[in-house]
Scaffold this motif. Structure first.
Motif, PDB file in Angstrom:
ATOM      1  N   UNK B 250      13.173   0.809  -8.977  1.00 59.05           N
ATOM      2  CA  UNK B 250      13.298   1.650  -7.782  1.00 59.05           C
ATOM      3  C   UNK B 250      13.713   3.051  -8.226  1.00 59.05           C
ATOM      4  N   UNK B 254      11.405   6.709  -8.086  1.00 55.41           N
ATOM      5  CA  UNK B 254      11.883   7.880  -7.354  1.00 55.41           C
ATOM      6  C   UNK B 254      12.211   9.044  -8.271  1.00 55.41           C
ATOM      7  N   UNK B 280       8.109   1.390  -2.243  1.00 57.10           N
ATOM      8  CA  UNK B 280       8.569   2.297  -1.194  1.00 57.10           C
ATOM      9  C   UNK B 280       8.405   3.755  -1.641  1.00 57.10           C
ATOM     10  N   UNK B 284       6.514   7.383  -0.373  1.00 57.20           N
ATOM     11  CA  UNK B 284       7.227   8.662  -0.320  1.00 57.20           C
ATOM     12  C   UNK B 284       6.415   9.753  -1.005  1.00 57.20           C
ATOM     13  N   UNK B 426      10.339  12.623   3.769  1.00 55.12           N
ATOM     14  CA  UNK B 426       9.637  11.350   3.933  1.00 55.12           C
ATOM     15  C   UNK B 426       9.511  10.969   5.399  1.00 55.12           C
TER      16      UNK B 426
END
Ligand SMILES: Cc1ncc(C[n+]2csc(CCOP(=O)(O)OP(=O)(O)O)c2C)c(N)n1
Ligand code: SF4
Ligand SMILES: [Mg+2]
Lengths: 292, 592
Positions: B250, B254, B280, B284, B426
């Motif tokens: 994660x 990012x 996720x 984004x 986002x």
């Protein structure tokens, strides 16, 4: 480049916040804007990065580069920005849920890496944006929508956690004390390395226990007790205190090289982001020769 | 024409040093300019567990590890017991006769026992058995001992003179024992003009990234993608790139977006499980319109699955990665060199269209080793950053990060520039990046912004080359596959010809965008179509039907963890033609 003009907090104002009237986050926003001006920054030199939450809406309310990212992920985004362009000033903002709940893993490692980011957490001990559930910093007994009979969990202590994780600047503020909070943030920005400023910032809509009055009655400044900020044990003791007295101020600070100072790749060649993309013929030749 | 084709398998236990004879032989082959590839079938990545390394060298260009073994080198009894049955007439089985008992071999298989203790004078017999065996193999291949001596000297130089002397001595003992006791292969090993090197598929992806200008690599270790992390860790300083190992995928997914926002080209790789954690962030990247490239090196799933085995099981994960309805590139390189070339292309596309891209490699491509001619690689590809702004503005600007344009592409200023201060978000947003959601959920603004982003992909298929049909146009059978099945399909054509079947094949690299028209044309012109893929449910077949309505006449699928061998495909094609079988699942003969 253009001459730098001294700016005031006003120059760092973005769009108007849509927080509830009386929300503690207003005070924190104000303090961030003042701190930027006090440190003498220009809007284009700063990237304000946040996750998701009421508190995380801050970048839109601030006139700097902003990244309003994913819930819990402000620190990885901010670390990417800082490491790719270490000339920028990088501030991460967010809430207690964002930083200490879903993002707790990143918080641990950003502190441990001592990446030069100033992390401003608006701690209201509740999930505001999702309309009032227990958060990692909620006190036992707090009734929320997800704990209608009172929370039975032990709360997270951001100050002791940050110190244990290796953060090199750890402070606590209260959003009602704009002058004090501004100074803590500004010093955090000046500090080279990871700084946490955990700020009690009451949610007037969903946390009816930890209110402005609650804090006003209890807040005591560490300045008043002559705390030595290099003493991490004393810092932890003060940070654990949560009764009639709740301390604010600088708990812990130590000088230690930050990640961008330590990484040999940044010793020369300037920021990663500004490096020319194509390989040089020498670099390509070295890669080719390693194939043979 | 077939030309020289030699396959050597080395079997043993993890920790028995299989890599060293493998490396020595690989270098010997590629220095002669021969085509080379290897596939390592293994159980676990640390100590213990069975390993079976197949090395194949050919005069012609081949992409797979082939169908037959000419030499089997058994480093333990287990290898002998498991794999002897696979050996056919004319092949040789080498083993340590001190402690390995040969089984009963097929007629014409030469059993070549090496009395290791005697040949090494008992000097570290266990350690030296591999080198003795390489000596014997060199003789069988018809090479002069000097060739091996040079190679060993180079290999062990770092470890000191004494080690070099010891290795040369035991290798020579193996070589001389072979002269007296074993036969040479009749075919002479060719010497071609241009010497080559060796790389893995992961090396190819990493180097392609480096050539494309990657200056920031982040990852969390996960087999079979870890080779990229190791490559960047070893070469980052040479190319001026930062390498970071992050706490989880994660964080990785990012952090690379954060770095990309400042203008760096960034890369990360993982396998399916890590990719699941990254998803996720991929949304984004789309919403903030910051270009990213994520590599998923697929392994057998679901869940932890089989970490050391291959599968094409993540196609739908890539198609559906992250919530919401948005545009992404997805490409599955066909082989190592294709992977290298893809990187520059995909970085240009993501910069120009400001969106995420997913590269689907798999264990077969990524961990396989191949010959490579560095002079054939373009280390200076065109770099096109589209409408990225990287210089300060002069004077005042009325910059809108998400400005509505006809193409949907809004000039992207990187963070830190004077005159372009803006927020990326986002949450859904307006042209000036003010948030629409929370309070201002205006349906007209929302629609306009969704359409702005989707306009970027309106004619996107024109940006990529269509897949190419390989083989004769007028064939009995047309195979369709994607990604790594290219190797086995390619190498199956010759087998099929031998069996009197003419075949051609289409390997699809670009999953999104999909060249639907080209694929439809191939289907229209085909006498019979078979989709080949390395998974159980036919992920590509279902995707193709969804996008085009095309349904093939048959399927060849494999989902046992091992890659296709060319004859698996030839068998499937033959079966389909003879029996009209809807689905063929080949039997995996080599079990590790
Ligand atoms: C992955 C994911 N999970 C859950 C949410 C829903 N969510 C948005 S904000 C939030 C909590 C916010 O609390 P906090 O960070 O303390 O900020 P506050 O609103 O209290 O300032 C949650 C759970 C989300 N946006 N994304
Ligand atoms: S819900 Fe609470 S945290 Fe959110 S804006 Fe209102 S008062 Fe502030
Ligand atoms: Mg909160």
């Amino acid at each position: 480049m253009t001459t730098t003009i001294e700016l005031t907090a006003k120059d760092f104002k973005g769009v108007d916040p849509d927080w509830c009237p009386g929300c503690g986050h207003f005070g924190v926003l104000n303090s961030i804007q003042r701190a930027y001006a006090d440190v003498g920054l220009q809007p284009h030199e700063v990237v304000t990065v946040s996750g998701i939450g009421c508190s995380s809406n801050a970048p839109g309310y601030i006139n700097t580069y902003g990244m309003h990212t994913l819930h819990g992920r402000a620190l990885p985004f901010a670390t990417g920005v800082k490491m790719a362009n270490h000339e920028l000033t990088v501030i991460a903002t967010g809430g207690d849920g964002d930083g200490y709940g879903i993002g707790a893993g990143h918080f641990t490692h950003a502190a441990r890496r001592n990446v030069d980011i100033t992390y401003v957490v608006m701690n209201n001990q509740i999930y505001g944006l999702t309309t009032g559930q227990m958060s990692p910093t909620s006190r036992p007994g707090l009734t929320t929508k997800s704990t209608p009979f009172g929370s039975i969990e032990y709360p997270y202590n951001p100050i002791t956690s940050a110190i244990m994780n290796g953060a090199t600047y750890v402070a606590r503020g209260y959003s009602g004390d704009i002058r004090g909070t501004t100074k803590l943030i500004a010093d955090g920005i000046r500090h080279k390395g990871f700084s946490l400023i955990d700020i009690h910032s009451p949610c007037v809509t969903f946390n009816l226990e930890n209110t402005h009055d609650f804090f006003k009655q209890r807040i005591k400044k560490l300045d008043e007790v002559e705390h030595d900020a290099s003493d991490w044990k004393a810092a932890c003791e003060y940070a654990m205190e949560w009764g009639d007295t709740i301390y604010t101020g600088l708990f812990f600070e130590v000088e230690s090289e930050s990640l961008s100072q330590l990484d040999p790749i940044l010793k020369e060649g300037g920021p990663i982001a500004k490096r020319s993309l194509p390989l040089t013929p020498e670099q390509a030749d070295r890669l080719k020769s390693r194939l043979m | 024409m077939s030309g020289y084709d030699m396959a050597i398998a080395i079997g043993g236990e993890a920790g028995q040093g299989i890599a060293t004879p493998g490396d020595i032989l690989a270098r010997l082959f590629v220095r002669r300019g021969l085509n080379f590839n290897s596939y390592n079938a293994f159980q676990s990545i640390v100590r213990g567990g069975h390993i079976f390394l197949t090395l194949r060298t050919t005069e012609e260009t081949k992409y797979s590890h082939g169908d037959k073994l000419d030499i089997l080198l058994c480093l333990n009894q287990d290898t002998m017991d498991k794999h002897l049955h696979f050996m056919k007439a004319g092949s040789k089985v080498i083993y340590n006769s001190d402690n390995i008992t040969p089984g009963s071999a097929a007629d014409g298989v030469q059993l070549c026992g090496l009395p290791i203790a005697e040949l090494t004078g008992n000097a570290r017999a266990g350690l030296n058995q591999n080198t003795v065996a390489v000596g014997a193999i060199l003789y069988m291949l018809g090479l002069e001992f000097q060739v091996l001596k040079d190679s060993l000297t180079q290999q062990f130089q770092r470890k000191g003179e004494a080690i070099v002397i010891e290795n040369v001595k035991v290798a020579q003992a193996g070589y001389e024992h072979a002269i007296k006791n074993f036969e040479r292969f009749p075919d002479e090993i060719p010497m071609l003009s241009t010497p080559r090197g060796v790389w893995s598929g992961n090396d190819a992806l990493a180097m392609g990234g480096a050539a494309a200008g990657v200056k920031f690599y982040a990852a969390y270790p996960m087999s079979p993608s870890t080779g990229l992390l190791h490559w960047f860790a070893n070469n980052g300083r040479n190319i001026g790139a930062m390498v970071r190992q992050i706490e989880d995928e994660i964080g990785v997914a990012n952090i690379v977006i954060g770095a990309a926002h400042t203008g760096a080209r960034t890369l990360s790789a993982t396998s399916g499980g890590g990719f699941a954690l990254m998803t996720e962030a991929i949304g984004a990247s789309s919403m903030m319109e910051i270009p990213t490239v994520y590599i998923d090196v697929m392994r057998a799933g679901p869940s932890t699955g089989v970490p050391t085995k291959t599968e094409q099981g993540d196609l739908w994960q890539a198609l559906g990665a992250s919530q919401g309805d948005f545009q992404r590139f997805i490409a599955a390189p066909l082989h190592a060199q294709d992977a290298f070339n893809l990187m520059a292309e995909i970085f240009n596309l993501t910069d120009r269209f400001q969106c995420p891209a997913i590269v689907l490699s798999d264990l077969l491509i990524s961990e396989g080793h191949y010959s490579v001619d560095p002079e054939e690689l373009d280390f200076f590809p065109t770099i096109d950053r589209g409408s990225t702004i990287t210089e300060h503005a002069v004077g005042k600007t009325d910059y809108l990060r998400y400005k509505f344009t006809e193409s949907g592409i809004s000039p992207r200023a990187v963070a830190g520039l004077e005159g372009y201060v803006h927020v990326v978000a986002t949450d859904e947003h307006e042209e000036n990046s003010g948030l629409i959601s929370d309070e201002f959920t205006n349906p007209h603004k929302r629609r306009a912004m969704v359409e702005k982003r989707s306009r970027k992909f309106e004619n996107i298929v024109a940006e990529i080359a269509p897949p190419e049909l390989v083989g004769p146009a007028d064939a009995d059978v047309t195979m369709i596959g994607w990604g790594s099945t290219f190797a086995a399909m390619h190498d199956s054509l010759a087998l099929l010809t031998d069996r009197g079947i003419t075949a051609n094949f289409l390997s699809v690299k670009w999953i999104v965008p999909l060249h639907a028209d080209k694929i439809a044309e191939v289907f229209a012109n085909a006498k019979r179509t078979i989709i080949v893929e390395n998974n159980q449910s036919g992920q590509f077949a279902r995707y193709l039907r969804g996008e085009t309505g095309l349904v093939p006449d048959g399927h060849i699928r494999k989902y046992d963890g091992e890659p296709f061998m060319p004859h698996h495909i030839a068998d499937g094609v033959e079966d389909n033609l003879k029996n009209n079988t809807e689905q063929f699942i080949p039997f995996q003969e080599i079990v590790v």
